[in-house]
Design a protein around this motif. Structure first.
Motif, short mmCIF file in Angstrom:
data_model
loop_
_atom_site.label_atom_id
_atom_site.label_comp_id
_atom_site.label_asym_id
_atom_site.label_seq_id
_atom_site.Cartn_x
_atom_site.Cartn_y
_atom_site.Cartn_z
N PRO A 8 0.82 -1.22 0.00
CA PRO A 8 0.00 0.00 0.00
C PRO A 8 0.85 1.27 0.00
CG PRO A 8 0.01 -0.99 2.18
CD PRO A 8 0.74 -1.94 1.26
N ALA A 9 0.18 2.36 -0.25
CA ALA A 9 0.81 3.68 -0.22
C ALA A 9 1.28 4.00 1.20
CB ALA A 9 -0.17 4.74 -0.69
N PRO A 10 2.29 4.84 1.33
CA PRO A 10 2.78 5.19 2.67
C PRO A 10 1.90 6.24 3.36
CG PRO A 10 4.05 6.36 1.02
CD PRO A 10 3.09 5.45 0.27
N HIS A 11 2.00 6.24 4.66
CA HIS A 11 1.38 7.26 5.52
C HIS A 11 -0.10 7.46 5.19
CE1 HIS A 11 5.53 7.82 6.62
NE2 HIS A 11 5.83 8.19 5.40
N GLU A 12 -0.54 8.69 5.18
CA GLU A 12 -1.95 8.99 4.94
C GLU A 12 -2.38 8.80 3.49
OE1 GLU A 12 -2.26 12.95 6.77
OE2 GLU A 12 -3.76 12.01 8.08
N LEU A 13 -1.42 8.67 2.57
CA LEU A 13 -1.78 8.45 1.17
C LEU A 13 -2.59 7.16 1.01
CD1 LEU A 13 1.17 9.44 -1.19
CD2 LEU A 13 -1.15 10.32 -1.17
N VAL A 14 -2.43 6.24 1.93
CA VAL A 14 -3.22 5.00 1.86
C VAL A 14 -4.71 5.31 1.97
CG1 VAL A 14 -3.20 4.35 4.32
CG2 VAL A 14 -3.21 2.58 2.55
N LEU A 15 -5.08 6.39 2.63
CA LEU A 15 -6.50 6.78 2.69
C LEU A 15 -7.02 7.16 1.31
CD1 LEU A 15 -6.63 8.85 6.00
CD2 LEU A 15 -7.65 6.61 5.58
N ILE A 16 -6.22 7.88 0.55
CA ILE A 16 -6.61 8.24 -0.81
C ILE A 16 -6.71 6.97 -1.66
CG2 ILE A 16 -5.99 9.53 -2.90
CD1 ILE A 16 -6.58 11.45 -0.65
N GLU A 17 -5.69 6.12 -1.57
CA GLU A 17 -5.66 4.87 -2.33
C GLU A 17 -6.90 4.02 -2.00
OE1 GLU A 17 -2.42 1.35 -3.20
OE2 GLU A 17 -2.42 2.29 -1.21
N ASP A 18 -7.18 3.83 -0.72
CA ASP A 18 -8.32 3.02 -0.30
C ASP A 18 -9.65 3.65 -0.72
OD1 ASP A 18 -6.60 1.18 0.81
OD2 ASP A 18 -6.99 1.79 2.88
N PHE A 19 -9.75 4.96 -0.61
CA PHE A 19 -10.99 5.66 -0.97
C PHE A 19 -11.27 5.51 -2.46
CE2 PHE A 19 -13.31 9.72 -1.93
CZ PHE A 19 -14.49 9.39 -1.28
N VAL A 20 -10.26 5.73 -3.29
CA VAL A 20 -10.44 5.59 -4.73
C VAL A 20 -10.82 4.15 -5.08
CG1 VAL A 20 -9.22 5.68 -6.96
CG2 VAL A 20 -9.01 7.57 -5.34
N ASN A 21 -10.30 3.20 -4.34
CA ASN A 21 -10.57 1.79 -4.63
C ASN A 21 -11.85 1.25 -3.97
OD1 ASN A 21 -8.38 1.53 -6.32
ND2 ASN A 21 -7.00 0.94 -4.67
N THR A 22 -12.75 2.15 -3.54
CA THR A 22 -14.01 1.69 -2.96
C THR A 22 -14.98 1.18 -4.03
OG1 THR A 22 -14.88 3.95 -2.94
CG2 THR A 22 -13.93 3.11 -0.86
N VAL A 23 -14.62 1.32 -5.28
CA VAL A 23 -15.41 0.71 -6.35
C VAL A 23 -14.46 -0.11 -7.21
CG1 VAL A 23 -15.23 2.65 -7.99
CG2 VAL A 23 -17.15 1.08 -8.14
N ASP A 24 -14.92 -1.28 -7.61
CA ASP A 24 -14.19 -2.12 -8.54
C ASP A 24 -14.81 -1.89 -9.91
OD1 ASP A 24 -13.40 -4.30 -10.23
OD2 ASP A 24 -12.92 -5.49 -8.45
N LYS A 25 -14.08 -1.21 -10.78
CA LYS A 25 -14.61 -0.83 -12.09
C LYS A 25 -14.92 -2.05 -12.96
CE LYS A 25 -14.31 3.72 -12.00
NZ LYS A 25 -15.43 4.59 -12.28
N GLU A 26 -14.24 -3.15 -12.74
CA GLU A 26 -14.48 -4.33 -13.57
C GLU A 26 -15.73 -5.10 -13.17
OE1 GLU A 26 -10.37 -5.64 -15.54
OE2 GLU A 26 -10.57 -6.29 -13.45
N THR A 27 -16.01 -5.15 -11.88
CA THR A 27 -17.16 -5.91 -11.40
C THR A 27 -18.33 -5.02 -10.99
OG1 THR A 27 -16.41 -5.90 -9.10
CG2 THR A 27 -15.63 -7.72 -10.52
N ASP A 28 -18.11 -3.71 -10.98
CA ASP A 28 -19.10 -2.74 -10.50
C ASP A 28 -19.45 -2.94 -9.03
OD1 ASP A 28 -19.38 -1.11 -12.74
OD2 ASP A 28 -20.89 -2.41 -13.63
#
Length: 179
Positions: free
Chosen positions: A4-24
Motif C-alpha cells: 500500500p501507499a505510505p502514511h496517509e496516502l493510503v487513505l486516498i488509495e483506499d478511498f479511490v478503490n471503494t469501487v471495482d470498475k471491472e465488477t461494479d
C-alpha cells in the motif's frame, strides 16, 4: 496484492478503490455504507450520519481523485477536475494549522462530507509538497483504473498488476500488430 501507499496516502488509495470498475462492486452503495467506511478509516466520527447528497458528493470527489491519479500515470486531466476539487476545498474551508512541533497541516473547518473532502485534499496537498503524490497512480487499463502506489525505484510502474492489466495491454498490442 501490492504494497500500500505510505502514511496517509493510503487513505486516498483506499478511498479511490471503494469501487471495482471491472465488477461494479461498490463499497459506498448507500449513505449508511459511506458512513461506515468513513468511520472505519478515521475520516468521520462513529455514528455520524450522511444523506444521499453527501454520498453523491463523496463519489464525485472519489472520481475526481481517480482522475488525478490517472494523470499521475500519463493520462490527460480534464479541466473540470481541478475546478471541482478547488470548489470542494473552498466548501471545506481549509486552513493551515501548526501543531506543537511547528508542523503545518491543512485542516478543514467545515463539517460533514465537506470536512471529509477537505481532509482528503489536505492529504493530497501534503503529498504534493513532500514529493510522494506523483507515485500514487491509477491503472490506465480502460476497465480497471485501480489506484496503486508506485514503489519502483525509477517511478516507472504503469499497471496495477503486470500479471493482469499489463498482460492485457501486451496481448492487445500483439493483436493490434496482427501477429
Amino acid at each position: 496484492m501490492t504494497k500500500p501507499a505510505p502514511h496517509e496516502l493510503v487513505l486516498i488509495e483506499d478511498f479511490v478503490n471503494t469501487v471495482d470498475k471491472e465488477t461494479d462492486e461498490e463499497a459506498l452503495r448507500s449513505p449508511e455504507a459511506l458512513a461506515g467506511w468513513l468511520s472505519e478509516h478515521g475520516l468521520a466520527d462513529a455514528g455520524e450520519v450522511f444523506d444521499h447528497d453527501a454520498l453523491a458528493h463523496a463519489i464525485a470527489i472519489r472520481e475526481d481523485l481517480r482522475a488525478l491519479l490517472l494523470a499521475n500515470n500519463g493520462g490527460e486531466l480534464e479541466p473540470e477536475v481541478p475546478a471541482a476539487l478547488t470548489a470542494a476545498a473552498t466548501r471545506a474551508r481549509l486552513t493551515v494549522a501548526l501543531d506543537a512541533g511547528g508542523r503545518a497541516t491543512v485542516t478543514p473547518q467545515a463539517g460533514g462530507i465537506d470536512r471529509v473532502a477537505g481532509r482528503l485534499l489536505g492529504i493530497v496537498a501534503r503529498a504534493q509538497a513532500d514529493g510522494t503524490w506523483e507515485r500514487l497512480k491509477a491503472c490506465p487499463w480502460h476497465t480497471c483504473h485501480y489506484a496503486f502506489y508506485d514503489h519502483s525505484r525509477n517511478r516507472s510502474r504503469t499497471w496495477c498488476s503486470m500479471a493482469v492489466c499489463g498482460n492485457r495491454a501486451k496481448a492487445a498490442a500483439y493483436r493490434a500488430r496482427g501477429a
